[in-house]
Structures are given as C-alpha cells and as structure tokens.
Enzyme design. Structure first.
Site, PDB file in Angstrom:
ATOM      1  N   HIS A  98      18.189  35.485   7.000  1.00 42.96           N
ATOM      2  CA  HIS A  98      18.605  36.161   8.234  1.00 42.96           C
ATOM      3  C   HIS A  98      18.548  37.678   8.131  1.00 42.96           C
ATOM      4  O   HIS A  98      18.660  38.359   9.151  1.00 42.96           O
ATOM      5  CB  HIS A  98      20.010  35.700   8.642  1.00 42.96           C
ATOM      6  CG  HIS A  98      20.134  35.519  10.130  1.00 42.96           C
ATOM      7  ND1 HIS A  98      21.042  34.646  10.706  1.00 42.96           N
ATOM      8  CD2 HIS A  98      19.472  36.086  11.156  1.00 42.96           C
ATOM      9  CE1 HIS A  98      20.918  34.692  12.025  1.00 42.96           C
ATOM     10  NE2 HIS A  98      19.981  35.568  12.314  1.00 42.96           N
ATOM     11  N   ASP A 155      24.693  30.778  15.159  1.00 36.28           N
ATOM     12  CA  ASP A 155      24.946  30.892  13.727  1.00 36.28           C
ATOM     13  C   ASP A 155      26.364  30.425  13.415  1.00 36.28           C
ATOM     14  O   ASP A 155      27.284  30.613  14.215  1.00 36.28           O
ATOM     15  CB  ASP A 155      24.785  32.367  13.330  1.00 36.28           C
ATOM     16  CG  ASP A 155      24.523  32.588  11.855  1.00 36.28           C
ATOM     17  OD1 ASP A 155      25.069  31.829  11.025  1.00 36.28           O
ATOM     18  OD2 ASP A 155      23.801  33.541  11.527  1.00 36.28           O
ATOM     19  N   HIS A 199      27.902  31.880  11.046  1.00 32.78           N
ATOM     20  CA  HIS A 199      28.479  33.109  10.516  1.00 32.78           C
ATOM     21  C   HIS A 199      28.270  34.247  11.510  1.00 32.78           C
ATOM     22  O   HIS A 199      27.324  34.238  12.297  1.00 32.78           O
ATOM     23  CB  HIS A 199      27.819  33.471   9.183  1.00 32.78           C
ATOM     24  CG  HIS A 199      27.845  32.366   8.179  1.00 32.78           C
ATOM     25  ND1 HIS A 199      26.855  31.395   8.132  1.00 32.78           N
ATOM     26  CD2 HIS A 199      28.730  32.054   7.199  1.00 32.78           C
ATOM     27  CE1 HIS A 199      27.143  30.542   7.154  1.00 32.78           C
ATOM     28  NE2 HIS A 199      28.275  30.916   6.570  1.00 32.78           N
ATOM     29  N   ASP A 213      27.744  37.491  10.556  1.00 33.24           N
ATOM     30  CA  ASP A 213      26.794  38.470  10.010  1.00 33.24           C
ATOM     31  C   ASP A 213      27.128  39.886  10.455  1.00 33.24           C
ATOM     32  O   ASP A 213      26.254  40.658  10.847  1.00 33.24           O
ATOM     33  CB  ASP A 213      25.354  38.093  10.405  1.00 33.24           C
ATOM     34  CG  ASP A 213      24.927  36.770   9.803  1.00 33.24           C
ATOM     35  OD1 ASP A 213      25.540  36.332   8.815  1.00 33.24           O
ATOM     36  OD2 ASP A 213      23.984  36.156  10.339  1.00 33.24           O
ATOM     37  N   HIS A 223      21.886  39.351   4.077  1.00 32.47           N
ATOM     38  CA  HIS A 223      21.667  38.513   5.268  1.00 32.47           C
ATOM     39  C   HIS A 223      22.947  38.378   6.096  1.00 32.47           C
ATOM     40  O   HIS A 223      22.910  37.843   7.203  1.00 32.47           O
ATOM     41  CB  HIS A 223      21.088  37.141   4.904  1.00 32.47           C
ATOM     42  CG  HIS A 223      22.012  36.210   4.178  1.00 32.47           C
ATOM     43  ND1 HIS A 223      21.750  34.868   4.039  1.00 32.47           N
ATOM     44  CD2 HIS A 223      23.200  36.418   3.544  1.00 32.47           C
ATOM     45  CE1 HIS A 223      22.716  34.288   3.354  1.00 32.47           C
ATOM     46  NE2 HIS A 223      23.610  35.207   3.043  1.00 32.47           N
ATOM     47  N   ASP A 276      19.729  30.389  13.545  1.00 35.05           N
ATOM     48  CA  ASP A 276      19.938  30.107  12.125  1.00 35.05           C
ATOM     49  C   ASP A 276      20.048  28.599  11.936  1.00 35.05           C
ATOM     50  O   ASP A 276      20.716  27.909  12.723  1.00 35.05           O
ATOM     51  CB  ASP A 276      21.231  30.798  11.669  1.00 35.05           C
ATOM     52  CG  ASP A 276      21.427  30.815  10.162  1.00 35.05           C
ATOM     53  OD1 ASP A 276      21.284  29.750   9.531  1.00 35.05           O
ATOM     54  OD2 ASP A 276      21.765  31.881   9.629  1.00 35.05           O
ATOM     55  N   ASP A 300      21.856  27.062  10.013  1.00 35.05           N
ATOM     56  CA  ASP A 300      23.239  26.615   9.854  1.00 35.05           C
ATOM     57  C   ASP A 300      24.051  26.617  11.149  1.00 35.05           C
ATOM     58  O   ASP A 300      25.226  26.244  11.138  1.00 35.05           O
ATOM     59  CB  ASP A 300      23.957  27.365   8.727  1.00 35.05           C
ATOM     60  CG  ASP A 300      24.263  28.833   9.045  1.00 35.05           C
ATOM     61  OD1 ASP A 300      24.367  29.207  10.227  1.00 35.05           O
ATOM     62  OD2 ASP A 300      24.410  29.612   8.090  1.00 35.05           O
ATOM     63  N   GLU A 345      16.566  31.150   7.927  1.00 36.33           N
ATOM     64  CA  GLU A 345      17.344  30.494   6.864  1.00 36.33           C
ATOM     65  C   GLU A 345      16.843  29.101   6.498  1.00 36.33           C
ATOM     66  O   GLU A 345      17.547  28.349   5.827  1.00 36.33           O
ATOM     67  CB  GLU A 345      18.840  30.452   7.209  1.00 36.33           C
ATOM     68  CG  GLU A 345      19.501  31.815   7.244  1.00 36.33           C
ATOM     69  CD  GLU A 345      19.678  32.455   5.863  1.00 36.33           C
ATOM     70  OE1 GLU A 345      19.462  31.762   4.843  1.00 36.33           O
ATOM     71  OE2 GLU A 345      20.009  33.653   5.807  1.00 36.33           O
TER      72      GLU A 345
END
Length: 307
Positions: free
Chosen positions: A97, A124, A126, A128, A141, A226, A228, A271
């Site tokens: 990412h 995502d 997360h 970030d 990332h 992403d 995830d 990712e």
C-alpha cells in the site's frame, strides 16, 4: 455502459513493510486475466508494463523500513500517475500500500491542474494514517493517508502541493487501528466507518453518502482497494490479515455502486501477496471486483458448470 480507456500500471512495490512477496502482485493480476476481464466489458485496455523506482541518495533513517526505496517508488509512481490520467483511467497493480504515496500524489496533481477537487475512497482494515515520526513498526505502507493529506513528518519525500482535504477522504472497513492513529483520526475530518458501523447499518449507506458528496462537488475519485478490506476467509493472500472483514457480496456491492456512480477516475489494487494465496483465488477475486467497478453485472458472470 460507456467504454473507457483503461491503463494497467504494474507497481511491484515491496518496500513498505518487512514481509516480502507483494512484488509478484502485478504478474498475479495479469495471470488472473485482468486485461481480458475488462476488455470483455467493451473497454480499451492497455498494459503499460511495470514502473521502476527512481534512484535517489536518501540516507537510511533509524526505525524506518526501506526509506530510500519507498521514496524512489513515490516519485516514479507520481509521475506515471499524472501521465496516465491524461490518457484515461489508470489501475495500479500492486504492490504494497505504500504505492499509494505515489499514485494518489500523481492523480491529485492532475485533478488540481484541471481545477477539480480530488476525493479518495480507502477500502482497508487499517487507517494508514501514521507519519514517519509516529510509526512504531517502521512500515511505510501504514503512512499514505497522513502524507497525502499534508501532515508533517515526511522529510525526504516529495512535497505535497495538492494535499487531499481530510473531509474528502472516506475509509471503509476499519478494524485494526492502534492508539496513536485513533487519536489522530478522531482529531481529523476524515470520514471513517469501521466494521461495526457496517454490521449495524450496511455498507451501502455510508458509501452512498460519500458518493453523493463527490458528485455534488464534481470531484475526481481515486479508489484504493486493499486485499485486507476483505475477510481473510475469502482473500487469504495478504500479510496483514484481520478477521471480520467485508464479505464477497459486500465488496461487489461497493464496486457495483462505484460503477453506477460513474465517479471513479483511478484505482489501486494493493497488498496482494501471491506467496500466501490458495490457487490464485485472491487474485481472481480482486480481478472480479475490478470488473464489477467497471461495469460487470451478475448477468455477465459465467455460471460454473457441474459435470
């Protein structure tokens, strides 16, 4: 459906974290037939090959993984993104990412040149939202949204002359945010929706509200997807798995709504670590989601035959 000129840009970025494998992501997407899937929808698809990181003389910095290499990727991908936006709709095939440090930097420059506000949809687990000064892992990332919204703490990176206004950013799918990031997010104007919000209210409501804002502003919309964001039970090929992610159907709904809106102007697929995949199923799902974002409907999906 309006045919688009789609540009595939390989971004084999593997510098944003310690665990290796994302550099093989672009080839996995190609093997999963992303060009064919989008071409079958009537789009013109051009594969521009892989970008290479720029060379630089940035010195290493204690506590940060692969700083010089990540800055090299940022400058190269920003340039590639600005050039591609003048030709059509770029899809950045990642790569971890940290590639978004460059891709969004470049598309925002293009939007600014056109006098158009830039918006970002971040799908995502997360946020970030760390800076180089707040990250404890040193994994870059985890920093793109802080950088792109103009936060301090990115010495050595290209300046951000066109920071994305925080209220122009929407994160959907959050379920792994550490203490410092949470404090920074709560003090920001970033729109954010964790999985509890999705569980209680559905995914269409927050996304629809954000898309309405983008449409009313006449904005350009960059989407960063992403792996995830998805639940690891359906998308295992990522080094940052967090249980409780989006289902296949929720993810397709997001993409179908993006297509219906006609607002998406650029896309990251990030990712993907093929070393962690199971017979390519994560790569194929990500390709299917990209196709949904660009016009594929349930009637276009072949039904598997049971022999």
């Amino acid at each position: 459906m309006t045919s688009k000129n789609i540009l595939l840009i390989g971004a084999p970025v593997d510098s944003g974290k310690a665990r290796q494998g994302c550099l093989m992501g672009p080839d996995a997407y190609r093997t999963a037939r992303i060009a064919g899937a989008l071409g079958d929808l009537g789009h013109t698809v051009t594969d521009l090959g892989n970008v290479a990181a720029d060379a630089n003389d940035i010195a290493p910095r204690d506590g940060l993984q692969n700083l010089s290499q990540t800055i090299g990727w940022t400058t190269a991908l920003s340039r590639a993104a600005t050039d591609a936006m003048a030709q059509g709709l770029p899809i950045f095939l990642g790569g971890d990412h940290s590639l978004s440090l460059g891709s969004v930097h470049g598309v925002a420059a293009h939007a600014a040149a056109k006098g158009q506000p830039q918006f970002v949809l971040w799908l995502d687990a997360h946020s970030d939202f760390h800076t180089c000064e707040t990250t404890t892992s040193g994994n870059l990332h985890g920093t793109p949204l802080a950088y792109l919204t103009g936060r301090n703490g990115f010495d050595g990176f290209p300046p951000v002359p066109h920071p994305i206004p925080e209220q122009n950013v929407c994160i959907i799918g959050l379920r792994s945010v550490d203490g410092p990031e949470r404090a920074m997010l709560e003090a920001s104007e970033i729109r954010r929706h964790d999985m509890r919000d999705i569980d209680e209210n559905g995914i269409a409501k927050p996304l629809g509200a954000f898309l309405d804002v983008v449409a009313q502003a006449g904005g350009a919309l960059h989407v960063s997807l992403d792996v995830d964001f998805l639940d690891p039970s359906v998308a295992p090929a990522v080094g940052t798995t967090v249980p409780g992610g989006a289902t296949v159907r929720e993810a397709h709904l997001v993409m179908e709504m993006l297509n219906d809106s006609g607002l998406m102007t650029s896309l990251d697929l990030v990712e993907l670590n093929p070393m962690l995949d199971e017979r390519g199923r994560t790569a194929q799902l990500m390709v299917d989601l990209a196709a949904s974002a660009l016009g594929r409907t349930v009637f276009d999906r072949p039904t598997p035959r049971i022999l």
